[in-house]
Write an enzyme that holds these catalytic residues in place. Structure first.
Site, PDB file in Angstrom:
ATOM      1  N   ARG A  80      24.525 -33.251  -9.836  1.00 60.84           N
ATOM      2  CA  ARG A  80      23.197 -32.935 -10.346  1.00 60.84           C
ATOM      3  C   ARG A  80      23.294 -32.088 -11.622  1.00 60.84           C
ATOM      4  NH1 ARG A  80      18.852 -30.439  -6.268  1.00 60.84           N
ATOM      5  NH2 ARG A  80      19.927 -28.515  -6.796  1.00 60.84           N
ATOM      6  N   LYS A 181      17.240 -29.480 -13.576  1.00 60.40           N
ATOM      7  CA  LYS A 181      17.159 -28.110 -13.056  1.00 60.40           C
ATOM      8  C   LYS A 181      17.357 -27.154 -14.216  1.00 60.40           C
ATOM      9  CE  LYS A 181      18.275 -25.723  -8.781  1.00 60.40           C
ATOM     10  NZ  LYS A 181      17.008 -25.947  -8.070  1.00 60.40           N
ATOM     11  N   GLU A 215       5.617 -31.446  -6.443  1.00 58.57           N
ATOM     12  CA  GLU A 215       6.395 -30.415  -5.756  1.00 58.57           C
ATOM     13  C   GLU A 215       5.849 -29.058  -6.159  1.00 58.57           C
ATOM     14  OE1 GLU A 215      10.449 -29.680  -6.949  1.00 58.57           O
ATOM     15  OE2 GLU A 215      10.101 -30.399  -8.973  1.00 58.57           O
TER      16      GLU A 215
HETATM   17  C1  LIG Z   1      16.358 -26.349  -6.982  1.00 61.31           C
HETATM   18  C2  LIG Z   1      14.977 -26.911  -6.862  1.00 61.31           C
HETATM   19  C3  LIG Z   1      14.510 -27.528  -5.696  1.00 61.31           C
HETATM   20  C4  LIG Z   1      15.290 -27.582  -4.411  1.00 61.31           C
HETATM   21  O1  LIG Z   1      16.503 -28.241  -4.530  1.00 61.31           O
HETATM   22  P1  LIG Z   1      17.631 -28.036  -3.443  1.00 61.31           P
HETATM   23  O2  LIG Z   1      18.753 -28.868  -3.921  1.00 61.31           O
HETATM   24  O3  LIG Z   1      17.076 -28.491  -2.156  1.00 61.31           O
HETATM   25  O4  LIG Z   1      17.932 -26.565  -3.422  1.00 61.31           O
HETATM   26  C5  LIG Z   1      13.244 -28.097  -5.707  1.00 61.31           C
HETATM   27  N1  LIG Z   1      12.473 -28.043  -6.807  1.00 61.31           N
HETATM   28  C6  LIG Z   1      12.882 -27.441  -7.932  1.00 61.31           C
HETATM   29  C7  LIG Z   1      11.981 -27.411  -9.097  1.00 61.31           C
HETATM   30  C8  LIG Z   1      14.147 -26.851  -8.004  1.00 61.31           C
HETATM   31  O5  LIG Z   1      14.539 -26.265  -9.142  1.00 61.31           O
END
Ligand SMILES: *Cc1c(COP(=O)(O)O)cnc(C)c1O
Length: 335
Positions: A80, A181, A215
């Protein structure tokens, strides 16, 4: 001098004595080193400071029941970060380089990996360092990759409380960058989140552009009923959580019907009259939602408490993460 206690420190505020660092210049990565966690030297014209060329990861290492430690879904998180780097046109670290940095760091600080329900939160960060304010439309040619480690405790040590969530018609970020991210997305979500907190005393905002559920600022959104999981299908508008993927995999394995598709606001409000809703992410694993607020109307989720499916799936995932049940899917990397 005794160290602060991860049991009482706020999440992410303590760091181990060491971090792992590697640099990119002249087209290649340097050999990684472990060095004291502390201030970096950065040119004030560094690309990241002006043009936000940066992305990060977040995942955990756990103390293994039989001794030693293990990292949860390391390869997924490495991939990722590489994907984020590609989309931001940052130098892409080799998977083997980042893997070595994480594993050598965990090995070096293994005494600081807290026992359950604590963990060592790992935070790789990649950023452009080329000193050139004229490079607005050019990628960084120099970059730093580092891995920080933070001993953390259970988010819910004081007892899990059902969350209050405000649904907003706004987008969290630019549609093609939700999947990255990156800190810039967090900065973009902060204003709307603080405004919602002030208005309705909510914990988080659930972004729902065009009437579709996306989300929250830092977690994925899932709907549950007995034997049924429903969540948004993967696309570039939101972050593909590894916790989300792990929960869906476990749910399928436990015989649940798992449905991934576009989910609307209307459908969500209908669903929660009798079903459950929850947020997933590495930090808090799976948190039950008790109230959804949409256009100033409060909607109870089920009876407003944390539901049985949320508790069952959370327990199933935590057991795998801590290494107390068989690692059926090959998710743990031993250190
Ligand atoms: C990191 C993150 C998540 C959750 O990801 P995980 O891999 O489950 O920790 C969800 N939404 C956003 C915007 C994130 O930055």
């Amino acid at each position: 001098m005794s160290k602060p206690d991860p049991r009482t420190a706020p999440f992410g505020s303590l760091f181990t004595d060491f971090m792992a660092v590697a640099g990119f210049s002249n087209g290649q990565w340097s050999s990684p080193v472990l060095q004291a966690t502390g201030p970096l030297s950065l040119h004030p014209a560094a690309h990241v400071l002006h043009y936000s060329s940066s992305c990060f990861e977040g995942f955990k290492a756990y103390r293994s029941p039989g001794g030693g430690a293990h990292v949860f879904r390391l390869d997924r998180h490495i991939e990722r970060l590489r994907h984020s780097a590609r989309l931001l046109v940052l130098p892409e670290p080799d998977a083997a380089l980042l893997r070595e940095m994480v594993l050598s760091l965990v090995d070096r600080v293994r005494a600081e990996v807290p026992e359950a329900p604590g963990a060592l939160y790992l935070r790789p960060i990649l950023f452009g360092t080329t000193p050139n304010v004229g490079a607005a439309a050019h990628p960084a040619t120099e970059a730093t990759l580092l891995v920080l480690a933070s001993p953390v405790w259970d988010y819910f040590a004081g007892g899990a409380k059902p969350l209050r969530i405000q649904m907003e018609p706004a987008s969290r970020t630019a549609p093609h960058l939700g999947v990255v991210k990156m800190g810039g997305n967090y900065a973009a979500a902060l204003g709307p989140t603080l405004a919602a907190r002030a208005q309705h005393k909510v914990d988080q905002v659930l972004f729902c552009p065009n009437g579709e559920v996306q989300e929250t600022g830092a977690a994925n959104f899932l709907l549950f009923r007995r034997n049924h999981v429903l969540t948004r299908s993967l696309d570039s508008t939101f972050l593909h959580g590894v916790t989300r993927d792990s929960l869906l995999t476990l749910a399928r394995d436990m015989g649940y019907q798992v449905e991934e598709r576009i989910v609307t606001v209307d459908e969500t409000l209908e669903w929660v009259k009798s079903g459950e809703a929850a947020l997933s992410g590495t930090a808090a694993v799976l948190s039950g939602v008790g109230t959804l607020i949409w256009q100033d109307q409060h909607h109870h989720v089920g009876d407003g408490q944390i539901g049985p499916v949320t508790q069952e799936l959370r327990a199933a995932l935590v057991a795998v993460q801590r290494g107390v049940v068989a690692d059926k899917f090959g998710w743990l990397t031993r250190v």
